[in-house]
Design a protein around this motif. Structure first.
Motif, PDB file in Angstrom:
ATOM      1  N   PRO A  26       0.818  -1.227   0.000  1.00  0.00           N
ATOM      2  CA  PRO A  26       0.000   0.000   0.000  1.00  0.00           C
ATOM      3  C   PRO A  26       0.844   1.266   0.000  1.00  0.00           C
ATOM      4  CG  PRO A  26      -0.921  -1.604   1.527  1.00  0.00           C
ATOM      5  CD  PRO A  26       0.400  -2.137   1.094  1.00  0.00           C
ATOM      6  N   LEU A  27       1.990   1.237   0.653  1.00  0.00           N
ATOM      7  CA  LEU A  27       2.879   2.411   0.673  1.00  0.00           C
ATOM      8  C   LEU A  27       3.463   2.655  -0.722  1.00  0.00           C
ATOM      9  CD1 LEU A  27       4.814   1.676   3.992  1.00  0.00           C
ATOM     10  CD2 LEU A  27       2.698   2.995   3.685  1.00  0.00           C
ATOM     11  N   ARG A  28       3.889   1.579  -1.359  1.00  0.00           N
ATOM     12  CA  ARG A  28       4.435   1.702  -2.724  1.00  0.00           C
ATOM     13  C   ARG A  28       3.381   2.242  -3.678  1.00  0.00           C
ATOM     14  NH1 ARG A  28       4.083  -0.748  -7.433  1.00  0.00           N
ATOM     15  NH2 ARG A  28       2.664  -2.344  -6.646  1.00  0.00           N
ATOM     16  N   ILE A  29       2.170   1.715  -3.565  1.00  0.00           N
ATOM     17  CA  ILE A  29       1.098   2.130  -4.465  1.00  0.00           C
ATOM     18  C   ILE A  29       0.690   3.576  -4.184  1.00  0.00           C
ATOM     19  CG2 ILE A  29      -1.295   1.676  -5.145  1.00  0.00           C
ATOM     20  CD1 ILE A  29      -0.733  -1.307  -4.541  1.00  0.00           C
ATOM     21  N   ALA A  30       0.728   3.982  -2.920  1.00  0.00           N
ATOM     22  CA  ALA A  30       0.417   5.382  -2.586  1.00  0.00           C
ATOM     23  C   ALA A  30       1.386   6.325  -3.291  1.00  0.00           C
ATOM     24  CB  ALA A  30       0.470   5.584  -1.069  1.00  0.00           C
ATOM     25  N   ASN A  31       2.666   5.956  -3.318  1.00  0.00           N
ATOM     26  CA  ASN A  31       3.654   6.764  -4.049  1.00  0.00           C
ATOM     27  C   ASN A  31       3.353   6.760  -5.547  1.00  0.00           C
ATOM     28  OD1 ASN A  31       4.960   7.181  -1.623  1.00  0.00           O
ATOM     29  ND2 ASN A  31       6.690   5.827  -2.067  1.00  0.00           N
ATOM     30  N   LEU A  32       2.989   5.580  -6.047  1.00  0.00           N
ATOM     31  CA  LEU A  32       2.751   5.438  -7.482  1.00  0.00           C
ATOM     32  C   LEU A  32       1.578   6.289  -7.947  1.00  0.00           C
ATOM     33  CD1 LEU A  32       3.332   3.867 -10.167  1.00  0.00           C
ATOM     34  CD2 LEU A  32       1.663   2.179  -9.373  1.00  0.00           C
ATOM     35  N   SER A  34       0.038   8.749  -6.437  1.00  0.00           N
ATOM     36  CA  SER A  34       0.137  10.178  -6.118  1.00  0.00           C
ATOM     37  C   SER A  34       1.197  10.876  -6.950  1.00  0.00           C
ATOM     38  CB  SER A  34       0.451  10.375  -4.644  1.00  0.00           C
ATOM     39  OG  SER A  34       1.782   9.946  -4.343  1.00  0.00           O
ATOM     40  N   GLY A  35       2.146  10.096  -7.485  1.00  0.00           N
ATOM     41  CA  GLY A  35       3.248  10.678  -8.231  1.00  0.00           C
ATOM     42  C   GLY A  35       4.265  11.365  -7.353  1.00  0.00           C
ATOM     43  N   GLU A  36       4.213  11.103  -6.050  1.00  0.00           N
ATOM     44  CA  GLU A  36       5.136  11.721  -5.100  1.00  0.00           C
ATOM     45  C   GLU A  36       5.681  10.661  -4.154  1.00  0.00           C
ATOM     46  OE1 GLU A  36       3.791  15.931  -3.832  1.00  0.00           O
ATOM     47  OE2 GLU A  36       1.936  14.782  -4.021  1.00  0.00           O
ATOM     48  N   GLU A  37       6.825  10.944  -3.557  1.00  0.00           N
ATOM     49  CA  GLU A  37       7.386  10.029  -2.564  1.00  0.00           C
ATOM     50  C   GLU A  37       6.781  10.359  -1.195  1.00  0.00           C
ATOM     51  OE1 GLU A  37      11.699   8.078  -1.445  1.00  0.00           O
ATOM     52  OE2 GLU A  37      11.546  10.271  -1.434  1.00  0.00           O
ATOM     53  N   LEU A  38       5.584   9.850  -0.996  1.00  0.00           N
ATOM     54  CA  LEU A  38       4.903  10.088   0.276  1.00  0.00           C
ATOM     55  C   LEU A  38       5.513   9.232   1.391  1.00  0.00           C
ATOM     56  CD1 LEU A  38       1.198  10.087  -0.969  1.00  0.00           C
ATOM     57  CD2 LEU A  38       2.754  12.045  -0.683  1.00  0.00           C
ATOM     58  N   TYR A  39       5.992   8.056   1.004  1.00  0.00           N
ATOM     59  CA  TYR A  39       6.546   7.120   1.988  1.00  0.00           C
ATOM     60  C   TYR A  39       7.846   6.512   1.466  1.00  0.00           C
ATOM     61  CZ  TYR A  39       1.768   7.268   3.809  1.00  0.00           C
ATOM     62  OH  TYR A  39       0.555   7.688   4.307  1.00  0.00           O
ATOM     63  N   ARG A  40       8.750   6.236   2.373  1.00  0.00           N
ATOM     64  CA  ARG A  40       9.884   5.361   2.082  1.00  0.00           C
ATOM     65  C   ARG A  40      10.014   4.412   3.256  1.00  0.00           C
ATOM     66  NH1 ARG A  40      14.979   6.961   4.277  1.00  0.00           N
ATOM     67  NH2 ARG A  40      14.882   8.915   5.450  1.00  0.00           N
ATOM     68  N   TRP A  41      10.692   3.302   3.051  1.00  0.00           N
ATOM     69  CA  TRP A  41      10.707   2.267   4.069  1.00  0.00           C
ATOM     70  C   TRP A  41      12.065   1.590   4.137  1.00  0.00           C
ATOM     71  CZ3 TRP A  41       7.316   2.872   0.066  1.00  0.00           C
ATOM     72  CH2 TRP A  41       7.581   2.131  -1.099  1.00  0.00           C
ATOM     73  N   SER A  42      12.343   1.058   5.306  1.00  0.00           N
ATOM     74  CA  SER A  42      13.582   0.324   5.552  1.00  0.00           C
ATOM     75  C   SER A  42      13.247  -0.989   6.249  1.00  0.00           C
ATOM     76  CB  SER A  42      14.524   1.132   6.453  1.00  0.00           C
ATOM     77  OG  SER A  42      14.884   2.363   5.856  1.00  0.00           O
ATOM     78  N   PHE A  43      14.057  -2.007   5.953  1.00  0.00           N
ATOM     79  CA  PHE A  43      13.904  -3.310   6.585  1.00  0.00           C
ATOM     80  C   PHE A  43      15.090  -3.562   7.502  1.00  0.00           C
ATOM     81  CE2 PHE A  43      12.056  -4.268   2.172  1.00  0.00           C
ATOM     82  CZ  PHE A  43      10.826  -3.723   2.528  1.00  0.00           C
ATOM     83  N   VAL A  44      14.809  -4.094   8.677  1.00  0.00           N
ATOM     84  CA  VAL A  44      15.844  -4.318   9.683  1.00  0.00           C
ATOM     85  C   VAL A  44      15.691  -5.724  10.237  1.00  0.00           C
ATOM     86  CG1 VAL A  44      16.655  -3.614  11.980  1.00  0.00           C
ATOM     87  CG2 VAL A  44      15.949  -1.876  10.318  1.00  0.00           C
ATOM     88  N   SER A  45      16.814  -6.389  10.487  1.00  0.00           N
ATOM     89  CA  SER A  45      16.786  -7.678  11.187  1.00  0.00           C
ATOM     90  C   SER A  45      17.835  -7.645  12.287  1.00  0.00           C
ATOM     91  CB  SER A  45      17.066  -8.840  10.224  1.00  0.00           C
ATOM     92  OG  SER A  45      18.423  -8.829   9.800  1.00  0.00           O
TER      93      SER A  45
END
Length: 316
Positions: A26-32, A34-45
């Protein structure tokens, strides 16, 4: 231009891949859309290289716990066997981030991790329904709810699976409005978006094609009386019908008797507690309405083919 929100996901070993996808897409699609980088994400282990989910897929991560970058929202995402993966470094990281002022939430069974850290005392929380019995026994000070997610507490929690998508769409709507959330749901071909108050499990009526209010109410009474079982005659009196009518309802819709159905319900809960908690066999017996441990052992073995002690030893 809206400010980009950074969301970090701590991926606990054996995490749910379904919940993971429902959180990130959903975050990726929101950016798509909207045409803007509304969200970015990081993965941590914990070890900073990769995380293995419950279906065996391997996800590369951006950092380990020690390299956690500042973010707007942190989610703990776990899955099966979460108790085996609640480590000191993980708990220390969460406590450090809380002191840092980071907003911390949990997805799928991640509420267990937050509860172990002491974050959820006195709060409402959601966790996958499979862990409800064990969670309530382990953390009685947490107000566990059967909703798909809880978004109005300090620590946001979602019950996993597609409930994670429901939560993310809720957050997108909160951040950027209903229209964008609807557009994202349309891109996901997701036309059954649930709000926070929706219950996790499909109703008894839906699962069995039933529309009988008496039967549904009878089973609710049983669910609320597992520790102190009540008789079929008591249930019938509560419903304002005869015991014979109650017997006919269970026979017609479930092909069983009220007494047998209630016993199976209690034994199912006992099995979950044996597999998911450290409670003794005697404590499990009492929690499921068996005053005599010997009787509990006999009926448990008759139902599952092993004694409660043998069931516990299978996971030791």
């Amino acid at each position: 231009m809206p400010q980009t929100r950074h969301i970090t996901f701590i991926l606990v070993e054996e995490f749910s891949h379904l919940a993971f996808s429902c959180a990130v897409e959903p975050l990726r699609i929101a950016n798509l859309v909207s045409g803007e980088e509304l969200y970015r994400w990081s993965f941590v282990s914990e070890h900073g290289e990769q995380a293995v989910c419950s279906n065996g897929s391997i996800t590369l991560v951006h950092s380990g716990l020690q390299g956690l970058a500042k973010c707007d929202q942190l989610f703990v995402l776990s899955g099966i066997h979460m108790r085996d993966h609640v480590t000191r470094p993980l708990l220390a990281t969460l406590r450090r981030e809380r002191a840092r002022g980071t907003k911390i939430g949990a997805l799928c069974s991640g509420a267990w991790v937050l509860a172990e850290a002491g974050f959820l005392d006195g709060m409402q929380a959601a966790i996958h329904w499979e862990y409800h019995d064990a969670f309530m026994e382990a953390f009685p000070e947490v107000n566990l709810v059967r909703s798909v997610f809880v978004a109005d507490e300090k620590h946001i929690t979602a019950s996993g699976g597609t409930a994670t998508a429901d939560l993310m769409l809720h957050l997108i709507e909160r951040d950027h409005g209903e229209e964008l959330a609807i557009d994202v749901a349309d891109q996901m071909v997701y036309n059954a978006v649930r709000n926070a108050t929706a219950k996790q499990r499909v109703s008894l009526q839906s699962r069995n094609g039933m529309r009988n209010a008496h039967l549904s109410k009878a089973i609710t009474i049983m669910q609320d009386s597992i520790e102190t079982p009540v008789s079929p005659s008591f249930i019938a009196d509560e419903l304002g019908i005869s015991t014979r009518q109650l017997e006919r309802l269970f026979g017609k819709y479930l092909n069983t008797s009220p007494k047998k159905y209630f016993m199976e319900m209690r034994l199912e809960r006992a099995q979950k507690l044996l597999l998911q908690t450290e409670a003794s066999v005697t404590e499990v017996a009492v929690a499921c309405g068996f005053e005599n441990p010997g009787h509990f052992s006999r009926v448990y073995r008759s139902s599952f083919g092993v004694t409660p002690h043998a069931q516990r030893n299978k996971i030791d």
